[in-house]
Design a protein around this motif. Structure first.
Motif, PDB file in Angstrom:
ATOM      1  N   UNK A 183       0.869  -1.186   0.000  1.00 11.23           N
ATOM      2  CA  UNK A 183       0.000   0.000   0.000  1.00 11.23           C
ATOM      3  C   UNK A 183       0.896   1.223   0.000  1.00 11.23           C
ATOM      4  N   UNK A 184       0.594   2.164  -0.886  1.00 10.33           N
ATOM      5  CA  UNK A 184       1.475   3.312  -1.030  1.00 10.33           C
ATOM      6  C   UNK A 184       0.736   4.627  -1.129  1.00 10.33           C
ATOM      7  N   UNK A 185       1.530   5.689  -1.148  1.00  9.21           N
ATOM      8  CA  UNK A 185       1.031   7.054  -1.273  1.00  9.21           C
ATOM      9  C   UNK A 185       1.776   7.744  -2.400  1.00  9.21           C
ATOM     10  N   UNK A 186       1.035   8.441  -3.236  1.00  8.91           N
ATOM     11  CA  UNK A 186       1.642   9.158  -4.352  1.00  8.91           C
ATOM     12  C   UNK A 186       2.302  10.430  -3.821  1.00  8.91           C
ATOM     13  N   UNK A 187       3.527  10.660  -4.269  1.00 13.90           N
ATOM     14  CA  UNK A 187       4.304  11.825  -3.832  1.00 13.90           C
ATOM     15  C   UNK A 187       4.766  12.598  -5.061  1.00 13.90           C
ATOM     16  N   UNK A 188       4.606  13.904  -5.036  1.00 15.38           N
ATOM     17  CA  UNK A 188       5.068  14.735  -6.146  1.00 15.38           C
ATOM     18  C   UNK A 188       6.576  14.580  -6.332  1.00 15.38           C
ATOM     19  N   UNK A 189       7.002  14.627  -7.578  1.00 13.79           N
ATOM     20  CA  UNK A 189       8.422  14.498  -7.881  1.00 13.79           C
ATOM     21  C   UNK A 189       9.202  15.645  -7.236  1.00 13.79           C
ATOM     22  N   UNK A 190       8.649  16.859  -7.308  1.00  9.69           N
ATOM     23  CA  UNK A 190       9.209  18.023  -6.631  1.00  9.69           C
ATOM     24  C   UNK A 190       8.056  18.874  -6.115  1.00  9.69           C
ATOM     25  N   UNK A 191       8.249  19.496  -4.975  1.00  6.40           N
ATOM     26  CA  UNK A 191       7.255  20.408  -4.409  1.00  6.40           C
ATOM     27  C   UNK A 191       7.957  21.659  -3.899  1.00  6.40           C
ATOM     28  N   UNK A 192       7.455  22.818  -4.310  1.00 10.04           N
ATOM     29  CA  UNK A 192       8.061  24.081  -3.904  1.00 10.04           C
ATOM     30  C   UNK A 192       6.966  25.003  -3.393  1.00 10.04           C
ATOM     31  N   UNK A 193       7.189  25.559  -2.204  1.00  8.71           N
ATOM     32  CA  UNK A 193       6.321  26.608  -1.682  1.00  8.71           C
ATOM     33  C   UNK A 193       6.932  27.957  -2.046  1.00  8.71           C
ATOM     34  N   UNK A 194       6.238  28.695  -2.879  1.00  7.01           N
ATOM     35  CA  UNK A 194       6.746  29.977  -3.363  1.00  7.01           C
ATOM     36  C   UNK A 194       6.496  31.038  -2.300  1.00  7.01           C
ATOM     37  N   UNK A 195       7.595  31.705  -1.866  1.00 10.69           N
ATOM     38  CA  UNK A 195       7.502  32.751  -0.854  1.00 10.69           C
ATOM     39  C   UNK A 195       8.289  33.976  -1.327  1.00 10.69           C
ATOM     40  N   UNK A 196       7.960  35.103  -0.731  1.00  7.03           N
ATOM     41  CA  UNK A 196       8.649  36.343  -1.090  1.00  7.03           C
ATOM     42  C   UNK A 196       9.903  36.510  -0.240  1.00  7.03           C
ATOM     43  N   UNK A 197      10.951  37.077  -0.855  1.00  3.87           N
ATOM     44  CA  UNK A 197      12.193  37.332  -0.143  1.00  3.87           C
ATOM     45  C   UNK A 197      12.374  38.814   0.186  1.00  3.87           C
ATOM     46  N   UNK A 236      17.767  -7.397 -12.871  1.00  7.97           N
ATOM     47  CA  UNK A 236      17.065  -6.548 -13.836  1.00  7.97           C
ATOM     48  C   UNK A 236      16.219  -5.527 -13.088  1.00  7.97           C
ATOM     49  N   UNK A 237      15.849  -4.414 -13.743  1.00  9.46           N
ATOM     50  CA  UNK A 237      14.951  -3.450 -13.094  1.00  9.46           C
ATOM     51  C   UNK A 237      13.611  -4.105 -12.771  1.00  9.46           C
ATOM     52  N   UNK A 238      13.042  -3.733 -11.640  1.00  6.25           N
ATOM     53  CA  UNK A 238      11.808  -4.352 -11.181  1.00  6.25           C
ATOM     54  C   UNK A 238      10.618  -3.467 -11.539  1.00  6.25           C
ATOM     55  N   UNK A 239       9.602  -4.104 -12.088  1.00 15.46           N
ATOM     56  CA  UNK A 239       8.397  -3.407 -12.528  1.00 15.46           C
ATOM     57  C   UNK A 239       7.432  -3.226 -11.360  1.00 15.46           C
ATOM     58  N   UNK A 240       6.837  -2.031 -11.290  1.00 13.99           N
ATOM     59  CA  UNK A 240       5.864  -1.708 -10.244  1.00 13.99           C
ATOM     60  C   UNK A 240       4.587  -1.222 -10.920  1.00 13.99           C
ATOM     61  N   UNK A 241       3.451  -1.742 -10.478  1.00 17.96           N
ATOM     62  CA  UNK A 241       2.151  -1.357 -11.025  1.00 17.96           C
ATOM     63  C   UNK A 241       1.297  -0.777  -9.912  1.00 17.96           C
ATOM     64  N   UNK A 242       0.667   0.356 -10.208  1.00 16.69           N
ATOM     65  CA  UNK A 242      -0.207   1.024  -9.237  1.00 16.69           C
ATOM     66  C   UNK A 242      -1.658   0.813  -9.632  1.00 16.69           C
ATOM     67  N   UNK A 243      -2.482   0.424  -8.655  1.00 17.37           N
ATOM     68  CA  UNK A 243      -3.910   0.211  -8.849  1.00 17.37           C
ATOM     69  C   UNK A 243      -4.678   1.169  -7.945  1.00 17.37           C
ATOM     70  N   UNK A 244      -5.930   1.412  -8.311  1.00 21.57           N
ATOM     71  CA  UNK A 244      -6.778   2.300  -7.542  1.00 21.57           C
ATOM     72  C   UNK A 244      -7.179   1.706  -6.209  1.00 21.57           C
ATOM     73  N   UNK A 245      -8.024   2.430  -5.490  1.00 22.89           N
ATOM     74  CA  UNK A 245      -8.439   1.992  -4.161  1.00 22.89           C
ATOM     75  C   UNK A 245      -9.215   0.683  -4.199  1.00 22.89           C
ATOM     76  N   UNK A 246      -9.894   0.397  -5.337  1.00 20.01           N
ATOM     77  CA  UNK A 246     -10.638  -0.859  -5.453  1.00 20.01           C
ATOM     78  C   UNK A 246      -9.742  -2.046  -5.777  1.00 20.01           C
ATOM     79  N   UNK A 247      -8.448  -1.797  -6.006  1.00 21.67           N
ATOM     80  CA  UNK A 247      -7.463  -2.833  -6.294  1.00 21.67           C
ATOM     81  C   UNK A 247      -7.746  -3.584  -7.587  1.00 21.67           C
ATOM     82  N   UNK A 248      -8.549  -3.008  -8.467  1.00 23.11           N
ATOM     83  CA  UNK A 248      -8.831  -3.638  -9.756  1.00 23.11           C
ATOM     84  C   UNK A 248      -8.515  -2.719 -10.936  1.00 23.11           C
ATOM     85  N   UNK A 249      -8.662  -1.403 -10.743  1.00 23.42           N
ATOM     86  CA  UNK A 249      -8.434  -0.467 -11.841  1.00 23.42           C
ATOM     87  C   UNK A 249      -6.950  -0.111 -11.906  1.00 23.42           C
ATOM     88  N   UNK A 250      -6.329  -0.435 -13.027  1.00 26.02           N
ATOM     89  CA  UNK A 250      -4.901  -0.189 -13.202  1.00 26.02           C
ATOM     90  C   UNK A 250      -4.669   1.274 -13.540  1.00 26.02           C
TER      91      UNK A 250
END
Length: 392
Positions: A63-77, A239-253
Motif C-alpha cells: 500500500x502506497x502514497x503518491x508523492x510529487x516528484x518536486x514540491x516548492x512553496x513559493x515565498x517572497x524574499x 534486472x529493473x523491477x516493474x511496479x504497477x499502481x492500482x486504484x483503491x478498489x485494487x482492480x483499476x490499473x
C-alpha cells in the motif's frame, strides 16, 4: 382312481414350485448384473475448466502514497505590495515563468542611492589619489612631510574601501529589485493561490504565496513485508523491477513504473520495508497525496500450471480438487498450491496441464461420483497483465 388323482396333484405342485425357484433365481441374477453395471449415487451436474500452462508473474503487494516528484512553496524574499499576478490557479508553468510582482519602486530608489554614493566616493578617490601623487614627489625634496604623505595614503585606501562598500550596496539593491519579480523555480502545476492582488507581504513572516508541484514524473512511496526483502534484492540485481499502481478498489490499473529506491533499513515497529517507485505519469492518473495499491513484480514463473482459484478448495489436510476422468467420474486429488493471485491458483503438484478440473458443483462430489458437464460460465481471471499476492 383317487390315488392316481392325488399323485398327479403332487407332481403338478412340484413342477410349479421348481419353476418359481428358477424364475426367482434368474431375476436375482439380472438385478445383480444391473447393480454391477451402474455405479452408486446420482449424476451430479458440474462445470469444468481446463488446467493451463502459462507464465505467471511473482508479485508482492503493498500500500502506497503518491508523492510529487518536486514540491516548492513559493515565498517572497522582500517586503512590499503585490502589484501583479501572472498566472491562474491550477495552471502548468515552466521554470522561469513570472508568477507575482512586488512593487519595485522602493528598491529602484535604493539602487539609485547606492549608485550615487559610489559615484561620490569615486570622485573623492580621484582627488585624493592626485594629492597622494603630488605628495610622493614632494616628500623627497623636503617640501612635504612623511606624516602628511601617510595620512593622504590612508585617505585613498579608505575611499577605495568605501567604493567597495558602495558596490556591495548596489549588488544588494539589484538583488532585491530582482526578488520583486517572483518566478517559478521549477516546471510544474500551480495550486491554490493564498494571496490576492494588492496585499502587503513581509518576507520575515514566511507567507506561502502558492505551491508548485511537479507531477510528471511522479513518485509512489509504499511498503512491503520484510520477508520479501531477500527475493527483492536478489531479483533487483538481475534486472529493473516493474511496479504497477492500482486504484483503491485494487482492480483499476492506474500506471506502470519502475522501482527506484529501497530503504536502507527495515521498520522494526511494523516489520515492513519502505520502497519508492517512479512513474512517467504522462496521462496524470496518479495525483499527489493519493492512496494506491501497489504490486511489485519480482520475477516470472515460466510454464506454470494454473486453474481458477475457486476450482481448488481447502480441507483439514490442505488443498484439493476434483479431476474429471474420461468415463465422467471424478477423482479427488490432493493439490499443492504455490500461489494465489487475481482469481488464479498456481499449482505445483496434483493437477497436470490439459486435465479437466471441476469448477462448480464440488460440494456434492465424492471420490468416484458420476457427473454431467454443463456449460461453464465465461472465465475472467487471467494471469496475463495482472498481479497478486506473493508466494505462500
Amino acid at each position: 382312481m383317487k390315488r392316481s388323482s392325488g399323485i398327479a396333484a403332487v407332481v403338478t405342485v412340484a413342477i410349479v414350485a421348481a419353476g418359481g425357484y428358477f424364475l426367482l433365481e434368474e431375476t436375482g441374477r439380472d438385478n445383480a448384473r444391473a447393480a454391477a453395471a451402474s455405479p452408486a449415487g446420482p449424476i451430479v451436474p458440474i462445470t469444468v475448466t481446463v488446467a493451463e500452462k502459462q507464465d505467471v508473474p511473482v508479485i508482492v503487494r503493498g500500500i502506497g502514497t503518491v508523492q510529487a516528484y518536486k514540491t516548492v512553496q513559493v515565498k517572497s524574499r522582500v517586503d512590499g505590495q503585490i502589484v501583479k499576478i501572472s498566472f491562474e490557479e491550477g495552471q502548468d508553468v515552466k521554470a522561469g515563468d513570472p508568477l507575482f510582482q512586488i512593487d519595485p519602486r522602493p528598491y529602484k530608489a535604493l539602487l539609485e542611492q547606492a549608485q550615487a554614493a559610489r559615484q561620490r566616493d569615486e570622485a573623492q578617490l580621484a582627488g585624493a589619489q592626485l594629492d597622494l601623487d603630488r605628495y610622493s614627489k614632494l616628500i623627497g625634496s623636503g617640501f612635504q612631510s612623511r606624516q602628511t604623505y601617510d595620512q593622504q595614503k590612508a585617505t585613498v585606501e579608505a575611499l577605495k574601501g568605501s567604493i567597495a562598500a558602495d558596490q556591495a550596496q548596489i549588488d544588494t539593491a539589484q538583488l532585491n529589485l530582482t526578488y520583486c519579480d517572483i518566478r517559478a523555480p521549477i516546471d510544474g502545476r500551480t495550486g491554490q493561490r493564498f494571496v490576492d492582488l494588492g496585499n502587503l507581504i513581509q518576507a520575515s513572516q514566511g507567507t506561502n504565496l502558492v505551491t508548485i508541484t511537479q507531477i510528471k514524473p511522479i513518485y509512489v512511496n509504499f511498503t512491503i513485508p520484510q520477508y520479501a526483502n531477500h527475493h527483492l534484492r536478489k531479483n533487483q540485481a538481475r534486472h529493473p523491477l516493474k511496479v504497477t499502481a492500482y486504484g483503491a478498489d485494487d482492480t483499476f490499473k492506474l500506471a506502470e513504473g519502475e522501482l527506484t529506491l529501497v530503504d536502507n533499513q527495515i521498520d522494526t515497529t511494523t516489520g515492513t520495508l519502505r520502497l519508492k517507485a517512479s512513474f512517467a505519469n504522462l496521462d496524470e492518473r496518479l495525483w499527489p497525496g493519493e492512496f494506491v495499491n501497489v504490486r511489485l513484480q519480482l520475477s516470472v514463473r515460466k510454464d506454470a500450471t494454473t486453474v481458477p482459484q475457486r476450482a481448488v478448495m481447502q480441507g483439514p489436510d490442505g488443498y484439493y480438487g476434483f479431476v474429471v476422468k474420461p468415463d465422467l467420474t471424478v477423482e479427488r486429488r490432493e493439490v499443492e498450491v504455490v500461489a494465489q493471485q487475481d482469481g488464479l491458483a498456481v499449482v505445483g503438484k496434483g493437477i497436470a496441464p490439459g486435465e479437466k478440473v471441476v469448477l462448480d458443483g464440488q460440494y456434492r462430489l465424492v471420490n468416484g461420483s458420476r457427473v454431467r458437464i454443463d456449460q461453464a460460465p465465461p472465465e475472467t481471471a487471467s494471469a496475463t497483465g495482472k498481479a497478486g499476492s506473493a508466494d505462500r
